[in-house]
Design a protein around this motif. Structure first.
Motif, PDB file in Angstrom:
ATOM      1  N   TYR A  74       0.825  -1.204   0.000  1.00 12.26           N
ATOM      2  CA  TYR A  74       0.000   0.000   0.000  1.00 12.26           C
ATOM      3  C   TYR A  74       0.867   1.265   0.000  1.00 12.26           C
ATOM      4  O   TYR A  74       0.516   2.270  -0.635  1.00 12.26           O
ATOM      5  CB  TYR A  74      -0.920  -0.021   1.220  1.00 12.26           C
ATOM      6  CG  TYR A  74      -1.838   1.163   1.325  1.00 12.26           C
ATOM      7  CD1 TYR A  74      -2.971   1.274   0.527  1.00 12.26           C
ATOM      8  CD2 TYR A  74      -1.574   2.196   2.224  1.00 12.26           C
ATOM      9  CE1 TYR A  74      -3.814   2.375   0.609  1.00 12.26           C
ATOM     10  CE2 TYR A  74      -2.409   3.300   2.323  1.00 12.26           C
ATOM     11  CZ  TYR A  74      -3.528   3.384   1.515  1.00 12.26           C
ATOM     12  OH  TYR A  74      -4.354   4.473   1.607  1.00 12.26           O
ATOM     13  N   TRP A  88      -5.322  -1.784  -1.757  1.00 12.97           N
ATOM     14  CA  TRP A  88      -6.041  -1.942  -0.486  1.00 12.97           C
ATOM     15  C   TRP A  88      -7.155  -2.988  -0.595  1.00 12.97           C
ATOM     16  O   TRP A  88      -7.412  -3.720   0.362  1.00 12.97           O
ATOM     17  CB  TRP A  88      -6.616  -0.596  -0.053  1.00 12.97           C
ATOM     18  CG  TRP A  88      -7.370  -0.659   1.251  1.00 12.97           C
ATOM     19  CD1 TRP A  88      -8.707  -0.807   1.434  1.00 12.97           C
ATOM     20  CD2 TRP A  88      -6.794  -0.593   2.556  1.00 12.97           C
ATOM     21  NE1 TRP A  88      -9.016  -0.833   2.761  1.00 12.97           N
ATOM     22  CE2 TRP A  88      -7.857  -0.707   3.482  1.00 12.97           C
ATOM     23  CE3 TRP A  88      -5.491  -0.453   3.027  1.00 12.97           C
ATOM     24  CZ2 TRP A  88      -7.653  -0.675   4.856  1.00 12.97           C
ATOM     25  CZ3 TRP A  88      -5.281  -0.423   4.395  1.00 12.97           C
ATOM     26  CH2 TRP A  88      -6.346  -0.527   5.295  1.00 12.97           C
ATOM     27  N   THR A 152      -9.945  -5.224   7.830  1.00 15.52           N
ATOM     28  CA  THR A 152     -10.820  -4.931   6.695  1.00 15.52           C
ATOM     29  C   THR A 152     -12.152  -5.664   6.825  1.00 15.52           C
ATOM     30  O   THR A 152     -13.222  -5.076   6.661  1.00 15.52           O
ATOM     31  CB  THR A 152     -10.135  -5.322   5.379  1.00 15.52           C
ATOM     32  OG1 THR A 152      -8.899  -4.610   5.272  1.00 15.52           O
ATOM     33  CG2 THR A 152     -11.021  -4.992   4.196  1.00 15.52           C
ATOM     34  N   ARG A 343      -6.534   1.756   9.385  1.00 17.23           N
ATOM     35  CA  ARG A 343      -5.156   1.304   9.197  1.00 17.23           C
ATOM     36  C   ARG A 343      -4.703   0.355  10.310  1.00 17.23           C
ATOM     37  O   ARG A 343      -3.718  -0.369  10.153  1.00 17.23           O
ATOM     38  CB  ARG A 343      -4.198   2.503   9.152  1.00 17.23           C
ATOM     39  CG  ARG A 343      -4.387   3.422   7.950  1.00 17.23           C
ATOM     40  CD  ARG A 343      -3.480   4.640   8.086  1.00 17.23           C
ATOM     41  NE  ARG A 343      -3.652   5.578   7.003  1.00 17.23           N
ATOM     42  CZ  ARG A 343      -2.925   5.586   5.888  1.00 17.23           C
ATOM     43  NH1 ARG A 343      -1.981   4.677   5.723  1.00 17.23           N
ATOM     44  NH2 ARG A 343      -3.136   6.490   4.946  1.00 17.23           N
TER      45      ARG A 343
END
Length: 666
Positions: A74, A88, A152, A343
């Motif tokens: 990333y 991502w 995520t 993050r």
């Protein structure tokens, strides 16, 4: 014969040193006898704890490397927004697709948490191939890829790891029977499975005490005290080895808590703050009820919708790709992800939420704090120029609520305890920061300032919300063991009790709800404690039409009984005119009876017995337990849970009048 003797002599003479081999075998037998004098359980429980701790640590290291590779990718794509978005989203999507496809191609039992199925097994129900060792590799690889996706998809490790521990325990149990040359006992296998549950929790959080208590609360309806030491011994070995490996890997200087907190215990909380901890428990209980209802509704809706049902039936990787792509797009850091601290990893989420400092006081001095080399700057991910920390925490709670519910529908190996643990910590952190803002000098204005510590509210929120969703109280001790902080144990327990009181009254637990949706053969608890429920008796819900055989029945009667039902065992009565229950006979014996006897209308050339009755040809097993028609529902339910029964016959004055199985009790 002479040729065979010659061959045997040549084979025996080919083996060298027969006396030395006999002495060595005798020494090995003596060593085994001496080792097993203290009980073979100790060795296999020790192996189970050390093995699962090693696997857990290695998995964490691999997951860390994979996630760091995602971070590096990333950052290396530069400032091109399209490339950053692709790096991502594609990385976790590919991992999720591989996790689903790989695990489902090996076994269909590898998806989900695994705890609902394990709860069903511990009640005496046999689920075929669920604890087979070939599922172990599918779970390990699939879970590693799932957790490498990071925050995520916001999933955890606990449930599948308990399943892994159970599979390892089942395999070690088979090794034990081969080493000791004893008959494989189901009760011994159950004891190993009970210990495996505690090991699974202990090797994830490094918390042996709460691991045992959590496994008892969540997994068992009844717990044998004789299994207590087994669980504690195996969990202690696993937790000690798990933290010891971190020391060997130079991650820590000594054995310490997984989420080490630096809270000061001189004055952890004011007595008047108890009121706010009760409010926190109420909030967690209400949100827990809403979460459980929505999660169970969505699981059922996904199975009923024609599109999602088709994808889950034939193209599970495609369903995972679509869901993970949606979640990754929402958590994209330059987009909405910057308002959710996307993050951070799952562990960094907890580390930041358990920060002992008050974020409201640090925000005005964020530039000076950021340059301090000794400060932990994870909390800065919760800060955004366009809003306050209250806005980011509230937005995180709103978005993660439905995102977590959506992620529970993914057909890949994943745990759901860590996400609700983090979600509860965010609830507590938001309330703690609010109280600290309203009372900057503490609740006593005229005395010395004793500021509010939001971290204590985060601890209580994590325990209360996760405890309410799983219907457990041991989460109060779990947060203390995981953080090494006992100063807030009383308000944490208070919040957990309040949250559980609300949730248990209105909703089944997360795992019981999954059992309901999956329609597993699990016996639920009787939720009603009204006096009228104690007046329900067996006669009202028993099965009256029971296929029974008489001791004098022959070929035709047995054949008709086998055609009439597919029961595993059949009741045997004294005679057709006297329905006194004398015992049971298995279906396998009846099939053997038919194979060894000739049909009355068969041709005379068959060399089989032409006559014979069940009483003469088969072994009738005696009845060890039977119910009366006036036995209450609560008593019958208790017997089914305690003895892990599948079916009980009902007699009135010794005569067979019906039967009760798990279907009727449910």
């Amino acid at each position: 014969e002479e040729e065979e003797e010659r061959v045997l002599v040549s084979e025996q003479s080919w083996r060298p040193c027969p006396k030395a081999r006999r002495r060595l075998q005798g020494c090995l037998v003596w060593v085994k006898r001496q080792l097993f004098r203290v009980g073979e359980d100790w060795y296999f429980l020790f192996i189970l704890g050390v093995l699962m701790a090693t696997i857990s640590f290695v998995m964490d290291q691999v997951i860390f490397r994979l996630y760091e590779a995602h971070r590096w990718l990333y950052q290396e794509v530069g400032d091109v927004l399209v490339l950053k978005y692709l790096s991502w989203t594609i990385y976790p999507t590919a991992l999720a697709a591989f996790s689903t496809g790989f695990s489902q191609s090996i076994t269909p039992h590898s998806g989900g948490s695994g705890i609902p199925e394990l709860k069903t097994i511990l009640t005496g129900v046999v689920l075929e191939d669920y604890l087979a060792i070939q599922n172990f590799g599918a779970r390990v690889v699939g879970l590693t890829c799932t957790l490498a996706c990071g925050s995520t998809i916001f999933l955890g490790k606990l449930g599948p790891f308990i399943h892994l521990s159970a599979m390892a325990a089942a395999y070690l149990g088979k090794m034990r029977t081969s080493v000791t040359r004893e008959y494989e006992n189901k009760f011994k296998q159950n004891e190993m499975l009970v210990a495996a549950q505690a090991v699974g929790v202990a090797t994830v959080f490094g918390a042996p005490i709460s691991g045992v208590l959590f496994s008892i609360e969540v997994m068992s309806s009844h717990f044998a005290v004789r299994d207590y030491w087994r669980g504690f011994f195996a969990a202690t070995c696993g937790a000690f080895m798990f933290r010891l490996l971190a020391v060997f890997n130079s991650e820590q200087e000594t054995i310490a808590a997984v989420f080490k907190s630096e809270l000061k215990i001189d004055f952890p909380f004011d007595l008047l703050e108890t009121f706010f901890f009760v409010i926190l428990g109420v909030l967690c209980g209400l949100l827990g009820c809403l979460y459980l209802f929505c999660q169970r509704w969505l699981l059922a809706a996904v199975k009923e919708n024609w599109l999602t049902a088709k994808l889950l039936a034939t193209d599970k990787p495609i369903y995972s790709v679509l869901v993970v792509l949606l979640l990754a797009s929402i958590t994209f850091p330059p987009g909405l992800g910057q308002l959710m601290a996307s993050r951070l990893t799952m562990k960094e989420y907890l580390t930041s939420l358990f920060d002992n400092r008050t974020w409201g006081e640090l925000v005005p001095n964020i530039s000076s704090v950021a340059t301090s080399p000794s400060s932990m700057d994870l909390w800065q991910d919760w800060c955004h120029p366009s809003t306050t920390i209250f806005g980011t925490l509230a937005f995180f709670l709103i978005m993660k609520f439905w995102m977590l519910i959506l992620a529970t529908t993914l057909p890949l190996p994943a745990g759901y305890f860590m996400p609700i643990f983090i979600y509860g910590a965010a609830i507590g952190r938001l309330l703690g920061e609010t109280v600290a803002l309203l009372f900057p000098r503490g609740l006593h204005w005229e005395e010395d300032p004793r500021p509010i510590i939001p971290c204590g509210y985060a601890l209580a929120g994590a325990a209360a919300f996760s405890g309410s969703v799983t219907h457990s109280l041991s989460t109060a001790l779990l947060v203390c063991e995981a953080t090494g902080h006992l100063g807030h144990i009383l308000p944490v327990i208070l919040a957990v009790l309040v949250a559980n009181a609300i949730t248990q009254k209105h909703q089944p637990s997360f795992y019981d709800g999954t059992i309901i949706v999956k329609k597993l053969p699990y016996l639920p608890r009787i939720r009603s404690r009204h006096m009228a429920s104690y007046e329900v008796v067996v006669e009202e819900f028993m099965e009256r039409r029971v296929v029974a055989l008489a001791k004098g029945d022959g070929f035709e009667e047995v054949l008709m009984a086998l055609d009439a039902s597919a029961d595993a065992e059949y009741p045997v009565v004294e005679s057709t005119g006297s329905p006194t229950l004398v015992g049971t006979i298995s279906r396998a014996q009846l099939v053997t009876f038919l194979q060894s006897h000739k049909h009355p209308q068969a041709p005379p050339g068959e060399k089989l017995a032409t006559a014979g009755t069940l009483g003469d040809s088969c072994t009738i097993e005696p009845i060890m337990l039977q119910l009366s028609p006036w036995t209450s529902l609560h008593q019958a339910h208790h017997l089914f849970e305690l003895l892990k029964l599948q079916r009980i016959f009902v007699t009135r004055f010794g005569e067979l009048v019906g039967a009760v199985s798990r279907v009727e009790v449910r």
